[in-house]
Design a protein around this motif. Structure first.
Motif, short mmCIF file in Angstrom:
data_model
loop_
_atom_site.label_atom_id
_atom_site.label_comp_id
_atom_site.label_asym_id
_atom_site.label_seq_id
_atom_site.Cartn_x
_atom_site.Cartn_y
_atom_site.Cartn_z
N LEU A 27 41.26 35.45 38.66
CA LEU A 27 41.07 34.02 38.89
C LEU A 27 42.15 33.16 38.24
CD1 LEU A 27 37.23 33.81 38.14
CD2 LEU A 27 38.31 33.99 40.38
N LEU A 28 42.93 33.75 37.34
CA LEU A 28 43.78 32.96 36.45
C LEU A 28 45.17 32.72 37.02
CD1 LEU A 28 42.77 34.58 33.04
CD2 LEU A 28 41.90 32.47 34.08
N ARG A 29 45.76 31.62 36.58
CA ARG A 29 47.13 31.26 36.95
C ARG A 29 48.11 31.94 36.00
NH1 ARG A 29 50.12 27.19 39.25
NH2 ARG A 29 48.26 26.10 40.00
N GLN A 30 49.17 32.44 36.57
CA GLN A 30 50.23 33.01 35.74
C GLN A 30 51.08 31.90 35.15
OE1 GLN A 30 52.50 35.71 38.16
NE2 GLN A 30 51.11 37.40 37.81
N HIS A 31 51.51 32.12 33.91
CA HIS A 31 52.45 31.19 33.28
C HIS A 31 53.68 31.96 32.82
CE1 HIS A 31 50.46 27.34 33.23
NE2 HIS A 31 49.32 27.89 32.80
N GLN A 32 54.80 31.29 32.89
CA GLN A 32 56.04 31.92 32.41
C GLN A 32 56.11 31.72 30.90
OE1 GLN A 32 60.06 30.30 33.36
NE2 GLN A 32 60.26 32.18 34.58
N ILE A 33 56.24 32.82 30.19
CA ILE A 33 56.30 32.75 28.73
C ILE A 33 57.56 33.46 28.23
CG2 ILE A 33 53.79 32.68 28.52
CD1 ILE A 33 53.89 35.61 27.66
N SER A 40 45.75 24.05 35.12
CA SER A 40 46.53 24.63 34.02
C SER A 40 46.21 26.10 33.79
CB SER A 40 46.28 23.85 32.72
OG SER A 40 44.95 24.04 32.28
N PHE A 41 45.05 26.57 34.26
CA PHE A 41 44.70 27.96 33.99
C PHE A 41 44.10 28.71 35.18
CE2 PHE A 41 41.14 25.28 32.75
CZ PHE A 41 40.04 25.92 33.28
N LEU A 42 43.83 27.99 36.29
CA LEU A 42 43.26 28.64 37.47
C LEU A 42 44.29 28.77 38.57
CD1 LEU A 42 39.69 27.12 37.92
CD2 LEU A 42 40.27 29.41 37.16
N ASP A 43 44.26 29.90 39.26
CA ASP A 43 45.10 30.07 40.44
C ASP A 43 44.68 29.06 41.49
OD1 ASP A 43 45.35 31.66 43.29
OD2 ASP A 43 47.01 32.08 41.93
N ASP A 44 45.64 28.56 42.28
CA ASP A 44 45.37 27.51 43.26
C ASP A 44 44.24 27.89 44.21
OD1 ASP A 44 47.26 25.83 42.21
OD2 ASP A 44 48.85 26.46 43.57
N GLU A 45 44.19 29.14 44.63
CA GLU A 45 43.17 29.57 45.59
C GLU A 45 41.78 29.62 44.98
OE1 GLU A 45 44.23 33.23 47.35
OE2 GLU A 45 46.04 32.47 48.33
N ASN A 46 41.69 29.62 43.67
CA ASN A 46 40.39 29.76 43.01
C ASN A 46 39.88 28.46 42.39
OD1 ASN A 46 40.02 32.66 43.38
ND2 ASN A 46 41.78 32.87 42.03
N LYS A 47 40.63 27.38 42.57
CA LYS A 47 40.17 26.10 42.01
C LYS A 47 39.02 25.56 42.86
CE LYS A 47 44.07 23.87 41.94
NZ LYS A 47 45.04 22.78 41.76
#
Length: 897
Positions: free
Chosen positions: A45-51, A773-780
Motif C-alpha cells: 500500500l505504501l509509496r516509495q521514497h528516494q532516500i 506522503s506515504f500511500l501509493d496513488d492507487e491506494n489512496k
C-alpha cells in the motif's frame, strides 16, 4: 518459552516479518503492542521514497507503517537474520524524514522507528541517530524489563495519543453549536408549522385506505386498489394448484359430524391427512421489506380464490399471525405461536362454541375413543369415576398446546373440510438469524400440524443463504419472488378508490392566508391527483420518492402523507396546481416539505433525510465528513465483488482501515456506520442495525440518493441549520438569516448553503492528513470533494439573475464595510439610500428610531435632506425589504469631496 516462534525458524526476511514482527504488533499487551489490523499498512500500500545521497540513492519503502487517524506514526522495517541493523535503522529514519517533509513545519508526525532482524530489535525516534531501546530475541518475554520498556515506548495507547494530539490542539477550547440553537430554547428549536389543512383533513379521513391496520381494511384495499403485475400474476396458478391438491370433500359430500355415527368419515379423513402429511407445503414469498408480499397473499385469498374458485375459497381456513411481537428465542417462539394460531382459529369460527363440552368431546374424539377402548373400559360401570378420569384427560389435553392445536385442526378439517393456511406475517422485518429461525418454525408447523404455511422472507436473506442450511431444504418450485409495485401507481390507485367511494359534500377550508374556501370533496381528491402528476412529471421529485422509499411501499405512502400534510406546502400551492394547470411545484418547496416534514427548522434526527454533515460536538475533533466518506466509499465499491462474492458487500473493518487514512477516528467510523444502518442508508448482511468488524455492509438506494443530494442547494441549506459550527461568525450569520420569515427563499438558501461550504472548506484544512506522503496513488482512498457542492451553488446562482446580482452585491458589501450612500427618500424618521457599489447601486436603509442599531439621532435626521451623501457602515442584508441595513457614521459631505 519464546512468545511467537523459535529463533531457528527465522531464516528469511519474510520469516522475520510474518512469524515475529506481525504477531508482536497485533498481540495484546503484555505480549505485544496491541495494534489493530486497520492501523497496520503493508508494503503493497505504501509509496516509495528516494532516500540516500549520491551513489547510494535508492527507492525505498518499509515493511510496515503504523498509521492512526490519517497520521503515520511508526516505521517498521524487517531484515533477515545477520543483516546490518545500522543500515536498517538509517533507512527507516530517512523514510520517516521524507514522510514528515509533507507535513506542516515543526510537525514530525512519523516520530517512531522500529527495525528487527530476528536476533535484535531496535526502537527509537526518527529525529535521533541512536536508538532508545535495543533488545535481543531471548528478552522477548513479559517479565523482561527491556521488553516492558519496548512496549511502553510504542504501544497502541501511546501511538493513539500522539495521533489524537494534533486534533485536540486544533480544537482547543472551541465550543461547537448549531445555528438553530442560537434562536432560543427547545421550544423554538422544535417549533412546528400549522399543517396544511387540505392534506391533514384528506389523510385523516382516508387513513384506513392509506394505512390499513385491520384485516377488513386490508381486504378492501386489495379488492379495490391492488396493482397487479405480470411477474406476480404468474405465481397465482402454481399456488392454486398446490392448495387444490389438499381440497377435502365438502360438507355436502360427507356425513356431518353432528350425527351420531361420524366415525367412518373421521377415519377416512385421518387416513387422507396421514397420507398427505409430508406433502403439506411451505410457500416462501420472497421480496424486500414493504414490497407487498402479504398484500399479494391477501389478493390471492380475497380476489383470486373468492372470485374464481369460491368453493375452494370457503374451505381455506386462513390464519394471519402478526409476527412483529413474536419472541425470537427458540424456547419461546413455539408455545407463543401455537397459542396465537389457536386463538385465530377460534376467531375464524365464532359460530362454534369451543367451550362447550359437546365441542370439546368432538375435538378430542380420537383421544376419548382410545381412552374408552383402553383403561376407561374398566370404569364403564362407574359413571362418577369415569367422568373424573375423562375430565382429567380432557383438561390435560387442553393444557397441552401441541395436542390441543393438533386436535383442533383435525376437528375443523372433519367438521367442515377446512384446510388451515397459516401466514406468518411481518417475519421479513427481523434480522437474518430471526428470519432463519422463522423458517425452521414454519417447517415445524407444516409437518407437526399438517397445514399449509406461507412465510414472507426478505430477498437479501434468501439470496445469500438459500444454498445453506436450513434454506437448502426449501422446495424451489414453492419460492415466489414478489416484485414491488410502482409506488406512484399504488398511490394513484388508492386515490382513484377514494374518488369512487367519496360522497359529494362540501367542506370549508381555511387557507394559510386566512381566506376560507368551500371545496367539494370529490374536487379535493382531484387536487391530490394533481400533486401526484406534479411528482411524476418532475424528475427530481420522482427520484426522491422512489429512492428514499427504497421499494418499500409502506414507506413511500408515508412520504406522500408527510408531503400532503406539511405546512411547507400551503393550500394555496395545491389550489394553484389545479386551477392554473401548472403540473409542477418548485423544487425547493417540494424538497423542503420532505426534509422538514412539519417542523419549521431542519433536524436530521426528525427528518426523512439524514444530515450527512452531522458531527458530535463531544468528540475531540467533531467530524462533519465521516458519514459522507462512508457512503462514498461504499458507493465507489458498489459494483465490485466483496469477500462473499456479492457486489458491494464489504467488511466494516476494511472501511475502518481505509477511512482512518483520511483522518477519521476508527471508533467514530464504527459509530456512524451503525447510525447509517439504523437510518437505512446502508444495510448489513445480518440485517441488524448494528454491525461488528467482520460483518459485511452495502450502500442502499436511500444512501445513494443522499450522495446525489449533496449537489442540491435546498438540502445543503437545510443541513446548515443542523451543523455544529466552530466558527461563531458564520454560525451567527446563518442563525440571523433563518430567523427571517423568508428563510426558505431561494436567495436565502443559496447564501446559507454557500456559508456552510465555505466553513467546511476551511475546517477541512485543519485535518492533519497527508496520505499522498506515504500511500501509493492507487491506494489512496477518495475523500469527498466539496467542489460538487460549490458547483451546485454556482449553478443555482447563474440560473437566476436576481440571485446572481444580489449574491455578488452581498459579496462586496460585507458586514462592517464602510460605504457612501445617497439619500433617495426621507420619511417616517428613516432614509432609503442608494449605495454606490462600483458599476451598480444597491438599496440601503437607515432609521432614526433605533439609535443603538443605526447610529442616527433625530437631530441628525432633521439636518439631512434628500440628495445628500452620507457615510455609513453595512450592518446586514434585510431579506424582508431586499435592502442593506446601514449604520450612520457622519454628517453629509459635499458631493465633490
Amino acid at each position: 518459552m519464546p512468545l511467537f516462534c523459535e529463533l531457528k525458524d527465522l531464516v528469511t526476511e519474510s520469516d522475520v516479518e510474518q512469524k515475529f514482527i506481525y504477531p508482536f504488533l497485533t498481540s495484546a499487551r503484555p505480549l505485544g503492542l496491541g495494534l489493530d489490523d486497520s492501523q497496520i499498512l503493508t508494503k503493497s500500500l505504501l509509496r516509495q521514497h528516494q532516500i540516500g545521497k549520491g551513489q547510494s540513492k535508492k527507492y525505498y519503502y518499509p515493511d510496515y507503517l503504523i498509521s492512526i487517524r490519517g497520521i503515520p506514526l511508526l516505521v517498521v522495517e524487517a531484515k533477515k537474520p545477520g543483516e546490518s541493523m545500522e543500515d536498517a535503522y538509517s533507512e527507516a529514519r530517512l523514510y520517516a524524514s521524507e514522510v514528515n517533509a509533507a507535513f506542516p513545519h515543526k510537525v514530525n508526525a512519523c516520530n517512531f522507528i522500529m527495525v528487527c532482524n530476528g536476533s535484535e530489535t531496535w526502537a527509537g525516534f526518527s529525529d535521533t541517530a541512536e536508538p532508545e531501546i535495543k533488545i535481543v530475541f531471548s528478552e522477548f518475554e513479559p517479565e523482561n524489563i527491556n521488553f516492558a520498556n519496548l512496549l511502553d515506548f510504542c504501544a497502541r495507547d501511546k501511538l493513539e495519543s500522539f495521533a489524537n494530539l494534533p486534533y485536540v490542539e486544533a480544537r482547543g477550547k472551541a465550543k461547537f453549536n448549531t445555528p438553530v440553537s442560537l434562536l432560543g430554547g427547545k421550544r423554538v428549536q422544535n417549533s412546528e408549522l400549522e399543517e396544511n389543512s387540505f392534506g391533514r383533513t384528506f389523510i385523516f379521513e382516508n387513513r384506513t385506505i392509506f394505512d390499513p391496520e385491520t384485516e377488513e381494511a386490508r381486504k378492501l384495499v386489495v379488492e379495490n386498489a391492488y396493482i397487479t403485475s405480470a411477474k406476480r400474476e404468474q405465481h397465482i396458478e402454481p399456488m392454486y394448484k398446490e392448495i387444490r391438491k389438499f381440497e377435502i370433500p365438502n360438507v355436502g359430500e360427507t356425513t356431518p359430524l353432528a350425527t351420531e355415527t361420524p366415525t367412518e368419515l373421521v377415519q377416512k379423513l385421518s387416513m387422507r391427512v396421514e397420507q398427505k402429511n409430508e406433502a403439506y407445503s411451505l410457500f416462501l414469498i420472497v421480496g424486500n421489506v414493504g414490497s407487498g408480499k402479504t398484500t399479494f397473499v391477501r389478493y390471492f385469498q380475497n380476489v383470486f380464490l373468492q372470485k374464481n374458485h369460491p368453493d375452494l375459497s370457503r374451505l381455506c381456513d386462513w390464519v394471519f399471525v402478526n409476527m412483529n411481537g413474536a419472541p425470537v428465542s427458540p424456547k419461546e417462539i413455539y408455545p407463543w405461536l401455537k397459542q396465537q394460531i389457536i386463538t385465530h382459529l377460534k376467531q375464524n369460527h365464532e359460530e362454534i362454541d369451543f367451550s362447550s363440552i359437546e365441542i370439546i368431546k368432538k375435538v378430542f374424539r380420537k383421544e376419548i375413543k382410545e381412552f374408552e377402548s383402553g383403561i376407561g373400559a374398566l370404569l364403564a360401570d362407574d359413571k362418577v369415576a369415569y367422568s373424573k378420569e375423562l375430565y382429567s384427560l380432557l383438561l390435560k389435553k387442553q393444557e397441552d398446546s401441541t395436542a390441543y392445536l393438533e386436535s383442533l385442526i383435525t376437528f375443523l378439517k372433519g367438521n367442515g373440510g377446512y384446510l388451515p393456511i397459516i401466514v406468518l406475517d411481518n417475519c421479513d422485518k427481523r434480522d437474518k438469524d430471526a428470519q432463519l429461525l422463522m423458517f425452521q418454525v414454519a417447517q415445524w408447523l407444516r409437518t407437526t400440524f399438517r397445514c399449509l404455511v406461507i412465510l414472507p422472507m426478505r430477498d437479501s436473506t434468501y439470496d445469500q443463504y438459500r444454498d445453506e442450511p436450513p434454506l437448502d431444504t426449501v422446495v424451489k418450485d414453492l419460492v415466489f419472488r414478489i416484485d414491488p409495485p410502482d409506488l406512484l401507481k399504488v398511490i394513484q390507485a388508492r386515490l382513484d378508490y377514494i374518488t369512487r367511494i367519496t360522497k359529494q359534500t362540501d367542506t370549508t377550508y381555511v387557507l394559510q392566508n386566512g381566506l376560507s374556501v368551500v371545496i367539494k370533496k370529490e374536487e379535493l381528491i382531484e387536487y391530490f391527483k394533481c400533486i401526484m402528476l406534479a411528482i411524476r412529471n418532475d424528475r427530481m421529485a420522482s427520484l426522491v420518492f422512489y429512492r428514499l422509499s427504497d421499494r418499500n411501499t409502506r414507506n413511500g405512502i408515508q412520504l406522500f402523507e408527510d408531503f400532503c400534510k406539511s405546512g411547507h406546502i400551503q393550500s394555496e400551492d395545491i389550489l394553484m396546481i389545479r386551477t392554473v394547470g401548472n403540473d409542477s411545484l418548485p423544487h425547493y418547496k417540494f424538497l423542503n416539505a420532505l426534509l422538514r416534514r412539519n417542523r419549521k427548522y431542519y433536524n436530521g434526527e426528525e427528518s426523512n433525510f439524514v444530515n450527512l454533515f452531522y458531527s458530535n460536538p463531544t468528540d475531540d475533533f467533531p467530524d462533519p465528513f465521516v458519514r459522507i466518506d462512508i457512503l462514498l466509499w461504499l458507493n465507489n465499491h458498489n459494483y465490485i465483488e466483496g469477500p462473499s462474492k456479492t457486489k458491494g458487500m464489504f467488511p466494516v473493518k476494511r472501511l475502518q482501515k481505509e477511512l482512518q487514512l483520511l483522518g477519521h477516528s476508527s471508533h467514530i467510523v464504527k459509530r456512524e456506520i451503525n447510525y447509517l444502518l439504523k437510518r437505512g442508508l446502508i444495510i448489513c448482511e445480518s440485517l441488524q442495525i448494528t454491525a461488528e468488524e467482520n460483518d459485511l455492509i452495502k450502500i442502499t438506494l436511500p444512501g445513494q440518493l443522499h450522495l446525489t443530494l449533496l449537489s442540491n442547494v435546498t438540502y445543503l441549506a437545510a443541513c446548515a441549520e443542523d451543523v455544529q459550527f466552530k466558527n461563531a461568525t458564520i454560525m451567527t450569520a446563518i442563525s440571523r438569516r433563518i430567523a427571517s420569515p423568508h428563510y426558505l427563499s431561494k436567495l436565502s438558501s443559496v447564501l446559507t448553503a454557500n456559508d456552510l461550504i465555505t466553513y467546511l472548506e476551511k475546517y477541512k484544512t485543519e485535518y492533519f492528513i497527508r496520505p499522498e506522503s506515504f500511500l501509493d496513488d492507487e491506494n489512496k482512498p477518495q475523500m469527498f470533494d466539496l467542489e460538487t457542492c460549490k458547483g451546485a451553488i454556482l449553478n443555482c446562482i447563474e440560473q437566476d439573475q436576481y440571485i446572481k446580482n444580489t449574491f455578488l452585491t452581498m459579496q462586496s458589501l460585507v458586514s462592517g464595510k464602510e460605504v457612501r450612500a445617497e439619500v433617495v427618500k426621507k420619511e417616517n424618521m428613516s432614509f432609503v439610500c442608494a449605495i454606490n457599489n462600483g458599476e451598480s447601486s444597491s438599496k440601503g436603509f437607515v432609521s432614526a428610531y433605533e439609535f443603538d442599531k443605526y447610529g442616527l439621532s433625530p437631530e441628525q435626521y432633521e439636518q439631512i435632506k434628500e440628495g445628500d451623501i452620507i457615510e455609513c457602515k453595512v450592518i446586514e442584508y434585510d431579506f424582508d425589504h431586499r435592502s442593506f441595513q446601514l449604520r450612520f457614521l457622519s454628517k453629509p459631505v459635499n458631493l465633490n469631496q
